[in-house]
Design a protein around this motif. Structure first.
Motif, PDB file in Angstrom:
ATOM      1  N   UNK A  73      -2.881  -2.948   4.279  1.00 12.95           N
ATOM      2  CA  UNK A  73      -3.119  -2.263   3.007  1.00 12.95           C
ATOM      3  C   UNK A  73      -2.238  -2.782   1.875  1.00 12.95           C
ATOM      4  N   UNK A  74      -1.139  -3.429   2.204  1.00 11.36           N
ATOM      5  CA  UNK A  74      -0.303  -4.012   1.144  1.00 11.36           C
ATOM      6  C   UNK A  74      -1.057  -5.084   0.364  1.00 11.36           C
ATOM      7  N   UNK A  75      -2.151  -5.597   0.912  1.00 12.47           N
ATOM      8  CA  UNK A  75      -2.944  -6.621   0.231  1.00 12.47           C
ATOM      9  C   UNK A  75      -4.032  -6.031  -0.657  1.00 12.47           C
ATOM     10  N   UNK A  76      -4.067  -4.709  -0.777  1.00 14.66           N
ATOM     11  CA  UNK A  76      -5.082  -4.064  -1.609  1.00 14.66           C
ATOM     12  C   UNK A  76      -4.722  -4.237  -3.081  1.00 14.66           C
ATOM     13  N   UNK A  77      -5.698  -4.679  -3.880  1.00 20.25           N
ATOM     14  CA  UNK A  77      -5.435  -4.929  -5.288  1.00 20.25           C
ATOM     15  C   UNK A  77      -6.661  -4.581  -6.123  1.00 20.25           C
ATOM     16  N   UNK A  78      -6.445  -4.476  -7.436  1.00 18.67           N
ATOM     17  CA  UNK A  78      -7.530  -4.134  -8.346  1.00 18.67           C
ATOM     18  C   UNK A  78      -8.554  -5.265  -8.383  1.00 18.67           C
ATOM     19  N   UNK A  79      -9.834  -4.914  -8.156  1.00 22.44           N
ATOM     20  CA  UNK A  79     -10.911  -5.911  -8.178  1.00 22.44           C
ATOM     21  C   UNK A  79     -11.619  -5.924  -9.530  1.00 22.44           C
ATOM     22  N   UNK A  80     -11.898  -4.748 -10.067  1.00 28.32           N
ATOM     23  CA  UNK A  80     -12.499  -4.665 -11.400  1.00 28.32           C
ATOM     24  C   UNK A  80     -12.229  -3.295 -12.008  1.00 28.32           C
ATOM     25  N   UNK A  90       0.912  11.070   8.227  1.00 25.89           N
ATOM     26  CA  UNK A  90       0.976  11.580   6.867  1.00 25.89           C
ATOM     27  C   UNK A  90       1.832  10.752   5.938  1.00 25.89           C
ATOM     28  N   UNK A  91       2.361   9.647   6.430  1.00 27.55           N
ATOM     29  CA  UNK A  91       3.232   8.781   5.634  1.00 27.55           C
ATOM     30  C   UNK A  91       2.438   8.082   4.536  1.00 27.55           C
ATOM     31  N   UNK A  92       2.984   8.075   3.322  1.00 26.07           N
ATOM     32  CA  UNK A  92       2.358   7.304   2.251  1.00 26.07           C
ATOM     33  C   UNK A  92       2.595   5.827   2.525  1.00 26.07           C
ATOM     34  N   UNK A  93       1.526   5.022   2.490  1.00 23.05           N
ATOM     35  CA  UNK A  93       1.646   3.611   2.850  1.00 23.05           C
ATOM     36  C   UNK A  93       1.291   2.671   1.703  1.00 23.05           C
ATOM     37  N   UNK A  94       0.803   3.199   0.582  1.00 24.19           N
ATOM     38  CA  UNK A  94       0.409   2.343  -0.539  1.00 24.19           C
ATOM     39  C   UNK A  94       0.180   3.223  -1.754  1.00 24.19           C
ATOM     40  N   UNK A  95       0.376   2.647  -2.943  1.00 25.77           N
ATOM     41  CA  UNK A  95       0.011   3.347  -4.161  1.00 25.77           C
ATOM     42  C   UNK A  95      -0.298   2.338  -5.257  1.00 25.77           C
ATOM     43  N   UNK A  96      -1.128   2.775  -6.193  1.00 19.39           N
ATOM     44  CA  UNK A  96      -1.471   1.958  -7.356  1.00 19.39           C
ATOM     45  C   UNK A  96      -1.412   2.846  -8.589  1.00 19.39           C
ATOM     46  N   UNK A  97      -0.779   2.344  -9.640  1.00 23.31           N
ATOM     47  CA  UNK A  97      -0.671   3.071 -10.902  1.00 23.31           C
ATOM     48  C   UNK A  97      -2.034   3.149 -11.576  1.00 23.31           C
ATOM     49  N   UNK A  98      -2.399   4.340 -12.038  1.00 22.94           N
ATOM     50  CA  UNK A  98      -3.661   4.554 -12.734  1.00 22.94           C
ATOM     51  C   UNK A  98      -3.412   4.657 -14.236  1.00 22.94           C
ATOM     52  N   UNK A  99      -4.375   4.248 -15.054  1.00 22.76           N
ATOM     53  CA  UNK A  99      -4.188   4.345 -16.499  1.00 22.76           C
ATOM     54  C   UNK A  99      -4.397   5.749 -17.051  1.00 22.76           C
ATOM     55  N   UNK A 100      -4.883   6.662 -16.239  1.00 17.70           N
ATOM     56  CA  UNK A 100      -5.109   8.047 -16.649  1.00 17.70           C
ATOM     57  C   UNK A 100      -5.048   8.917 -15.405  1.00 17.70           C
ATOM     58  N   UNK A 101      -5.155  10.229 -15.592  1.00 16.61           N
ATOM     59  CA  UNK A 101      -5.083  11.145 -14.467  1.00 16.61           C
ATOM     60  C   UNK A 101      -6.215  10.926 -13.476  1.00 16.61           C
ATOM     61  N   UNK A 102      -5.893  10.938 -12.191  1.00 16.51           N
ATOM     62  CA  UNK A 102      -6.890  10.677 -11.146  1.00 16.51           C
ATOM     63  C   UNK A 102      -7.426  11.953 -10.536  1.00 16.51           C
ATOM     64  N   UNK A 103      -7.897  12.897 -11.355  1.00 17.14           N
ATOM     65  CA  UNK A 103      -8.376  14.177 -10.837  1.00 17.14           C
ATOM     66  C   UNK A 103      -9.839  14.090 -10.419  1.00 17.14           C
ATOM     67  N   UNK A 158      -9.952  -3.852  -3.710  1.00 20.67           N
ATOM     68  CA  UNK A 158     -10.331  -4.492  -2.460  1.00 20.67           C
ATOM     69  C   UNK A 158      -9.163  -5.353  -1.981  1.00 20.67           C
ATOM     70  N   UNK A 159      -9.242  -5.803  -0.741  1.00 14.74           N
ATOM     71  CA  UNK A 159      -8.195  -6.655  -0.184  1.00 14.74           C
ATOM     72  C   UNK A 159      -8.227  -8.024  -0.867  1.00 14.74           C
ATOM     73  N   UNK A 160      -7.044  -8.545  -1.160  1.00  9.80           N
ATOM     74  CA  UNK A 160      -6.974  -9.877  -1.758  1.00  9.80           C
ATOM     75  C   UNK A 160      -7.415 -10.916  -0.740  1.00  9.80           C
ATOM     76  N   UNK A 161      -7.956 -12.007  -1.241  1.00 16.47           N
ATOM     77  CA  UNK A 161      -8.442 -13.053  -0.327  1.00 16.47           C
ATOM     78  C   UNK A 161      -7.319 -13.964   0.140  1.00 16.47           C
TER      79      UNK A 161
END
Length: 782
Positions: A176-183, A729-742, A779-782
């Protein structure tokens, strides 16, 4: 020294006056004593006496003993009691002019000891956490997950089972550390100056063929290329602004597969349309999309172009205000996607809370999914007659409604609706026996006839707006009695009910517990209230659990706590004002929970935030500006009392109860036991300093689980999408969002065979997260 003396004097006066007030309310004597000590210290400082330091050492030592007695080694309560006092000791020790060494000889070691104990690793433990792991075993490899296709997400909870479980498994705990913004895509629909406070972006998109379908707060329907995020078409429902609307949101749309081809071989192909879809002529639709609007319409669309469906209702438009007893603009609308099952499109709706005792009905209606013809109507005010209503008849006034998402078991032929209350929510004298029976419950309706097959109520004579907010989750559960068709539904009051969905009988025991008594003249309170064996109900609040950034606002919270009526869960609302805990946001809300039916485990986000509820006698007087949404003063037109509700906050706007306020938790549905529970989220977006301190913050939204044991959820009031390991229950990844993710995320396999995770980030009006219009895919980086 003059400024320090003045500061100590002001603090002393505030603490002394507030402390005496608190004592008069039978509260703690600490603040009055501290106020007197501060005034003595200020007097000694003015006279340049070194004994001021001795008195301050006494204050620190006494405060530490008192703080440990009240809160133990729990860092946030301890820090709020000691932090400011420890900080004030520094200028006192630094800026003393005479007898510096002598003056600090006692104060310095006392300060060091108090600081060391406050910052001790012992105080960093979270006494509310549950440490453990979930057994990582597959109990039912052939579990019913609705459909096996990994490339699609066909309903709000992926399927009508509402599980929020996907069989995709490319993204794992290990990669999951390879997960990145695709679009990234922006809809262009943002909150406007005329919008109500509760303008929120809560949509979970559908994935059909190679297109994503999503609605926006102002009811635009948008189709995107699921690989790239390119806009294919957009339909603007032209919803007018309305100040009397309590909510301006859209949680999702619904889908009817094509009827005349083999669905397994069908691929919906949305095409790029070079003009607004609302300008297209209606067409005959095979497959259909349905979107409810906040001006009470149901629209049916062709998924390929976004054109309206000529075959459905009035050229694709169904007016949901038909046969309503009252038709005030903005008082009735649907915020959740309708249920499409067994040839029906079943529509429920939201009725504004506490605006008018004479409001539209909460009726649930089933229409022919192809033609829009009314097939049956179930109105909890008149529950026995479900035949289509006549043109000159009207539904029951203000009957309990179902504003959240429904589920269905199409083999059993049952639809499951989480039910709300009759408005006014805090005044029970207007309710009929039938409305009492079905309010704040889950009801199972026949998809064929609309007749109620069973009902399980979660609050008797609800006076707290504890409507059932969450979509029921359906799975087949292995039990000691064999496999049972189960329904799991979390509630605002913190109970998680596990029922047999065929019969409504409890799988885990439900018991009745005594409830606080006392209600307005002409009303009553139920003597007992139900509770489930699976529960996240909080411990009762006490004065010692009041909190603040400083001892001063903590004192003010204690004063407010002791001024309110509070006898624990289900304290009746009153003219004096009552503390409602859990509050109106509930322990669980519309985000519901996610369930892995193969491993038979549940992931949820318990929330703990108290509210206040006050009945305001109108006595014919003008109350000024009312109908402020879910928070604030609402008129209850026609009733003798208005109601004022809001979160229980300190004068500087933070919760009066001590943190944590938000958790993630895992439940083994085989045993009903909580396997682990951890605080969730930081205060990064709650303070100007942007400190990513993990405190456990409130949130609203929901999770999803994948077959690899990875959970995705945003929801919290800091702007992050997070991933968790379901086992621990351990958090294993996070990505900053440009707005609230509700909004609840979703996942699918794109046309290139890659797993995508999509999160809408648009914010939430009433909880104050960053407003935006973003759709983000990872998605996962190539």
């Amino acid at each position: 020294m003059f400024l320090l003396t003045a500061l100590f004097s002001v603090i002393g006066i505030v603490l002394a006056v507030g402390g005496v007030w608190l004592l008069a309310l039978d509260g703690s004597a600490y603040y009055a004593i501290s106020g007197v000590l501060f005034l003595i210290i200020a007097t000694l400082l003015k006279r340049r006496r070194s004994s001021a330091h001795l008195m301050y050492a006494l204050l620190l030592a006494g405060s530490l003993v008192w703080a440990l007695w009240e809160s133990g080694f729990d860092w946030w309560p301890l820090a709020s009691r000691m932090g400011l006092w420890l900080a004030l000791a520094l200028p006192l020790m630094i800026f003393v002019r005479r007898n510096a060494f002598q003056a600090n000889k006692i104060l310095l070691p006392v300060w060091i000891v108090c600081t060391a104990l406050t910052l001790s690793p012992l105080a960093m433990q979270d006494p509310t956490a549950v440490e453990g792991t979930m057994a990582n075993r597959v109990i039912d490899p052939d579990a019913n997950i609705g459909f096996a296709d990994k490339s699609e997400w066909r309903a709000y909870g992926r399927t009508n089972l509402g599980q929020r479980f996907s069989p995709v498994n490319q993204i794992t705990v290990d990669n999951i550390d390879d997960l990145e913004l695709a679009w990234e895509y922006q809809t262009g629909d943002t909150k406007g100056p005329r919008d109500v406070t509760e303008t929120t972006y809560q949509v979970t998109p559908l994935k059909l063929g190679n297109a994503l379908y999503l609605c926006t707060p102002h009811n635009w329907l948008i189709a995107l290329n699921a690989d790239t995020g390119e806009e294919l078409w957009k339909y603007d429902a032209k919803v007018p602004a309305e100040s009397q609307r309590q909510h301006q949101t859209c949680r999702g749309v619904s889908y009817l597969p094509p009827s005349d081809v083999d669905e397994a071989s069908y691929q919906n192909v949305a095409v790029k349309v070079n003009q607004p879809s609302e300008q297209l002529e209606p067409v005959q639709c095979n497959a259909q999309l349905f979107m409810p609007t906040s001006d009470a319409r149901l629209l049916a669309f062709d998924p390929t172009t976004g054109a309206l469906c000529e075959n459905f209702a009035d050229a694709g438009v169904l007016d949901l205000m038909h046969n309503m007893p009252y038709t005030q603009s903005g008082y009735y609308y649907s915020t959740s996607p309708p249920l499409v099952a067994n040839g029906r499109v079943v529509v429920a709706g939201a009725v504004n809370d506490n605006y008018d005792i004479n409001s539209p009905s909460g009726v649930i209606r089933a229409y022919d999914v192809k033609t829009g013809e009314l097939v049956w109507n179930w109105d909890s005010g008149h529950p026995d007659d479900t035949s289509p209503i006549g043109p000159d008849e009207t539904y029951a006034v203000s009957s309990p409604n179902s504003w959240s998402v429904a589920s269905a078991d199409e083999e059993l032929g049952l639809a499951y609706f989480p039910m709300g209350n009759r408005t006014p929510d805090q005044l029970g004298m207007y309710r009929s026996p039938a409305e009492e029976k079905y309010a704040t419950s889950v009801v199972a309706l026949s998809l064929e006839t609309g007749q109620a097959q069973w009902v399980q109520q979660f609050v008797h004579h609800d006076l707290w707006d504890m409507d059932t907010p969450a979509q029921p989750v359906l799975l087949d559960l292995e039990t000691d009695e064999g496999k049972q068709p189960a329904l799991v539904v979390p509630t605002k009051q913190g109970d998680v009910y596990v029922l047999n969905r065929a019969t409504g009988e409890p799988i885990f025991p439900i018991t009745e517990e005594p409830a606080p008594q006392g209600a307005l003249p002409g009303d009553f309170t139920a003597p007992t209230q139900p509770t489930s064996a699976v529960s996240f109900k909080p411990e009762p609040l006490t004065e010692a659990k009041m909190w603040g950034a400083t001892p001063i606002d903590q004192m003010l919270c204690r004063i407010e706590f002791n001024s309110l009526d509070y006898e624990g869960r289900y304290t009746p609302p009153s003219e004096k004002g009552a503390l409602i805990y859990p509050g109106n946001f509930g322990v669980f809300n519309w985000g519901s929970v996610a369930v892995d039916p193969r491993r038979q485990v549940m992931f949820g986000m318990p929330l703990y935030l108290a509210f206040t509820s006050k009945l305001v006698a109108k006595d014919g007087q003008d109350l000024g500006e009312t109908n402020r949404g879910e928070q604030g003063l609402n008129e209850n037109a026609g009733a003798p009392y208005a109601v004022e509700m809001g979160p229980f906050l300190s004068p500087i706007g933070i919760p009066c109860q001590q943190p944590p306020w938000g958790y993630v938790a895992g439940v083994d549905l085989q045993t009903g036991k909580t396997a682990w529970q951890h605080k969730n989220g930081t205060i990064e977006d709650l303070t100007p300093l942007k400190l990513p301190i993990k405190m456990g913050v409130p949130g609203i939204g929901g999770p999803i689980i994948t077959d690899s044991g990875v959970v995705f959820m945003a929801a919290s009031v800091d702007n992050y999408l997070r991933a968790y390991n379901i086992k621990t229950g351990t958090q294993i990844w996070q990505a900053r969002l440009p707005a609230g993710g509700q909004a609840t995320p979703m996942t699918y396999i794109n046309s290139q065979g890659e797993q995508m995770v999509v999160q809408v980030a648009g914010g939430h009006g009433s909880i104050g997260t960053t407003i935006g219009d973003y759709v983000l895919a990872y998605k996962l980086s190539k």
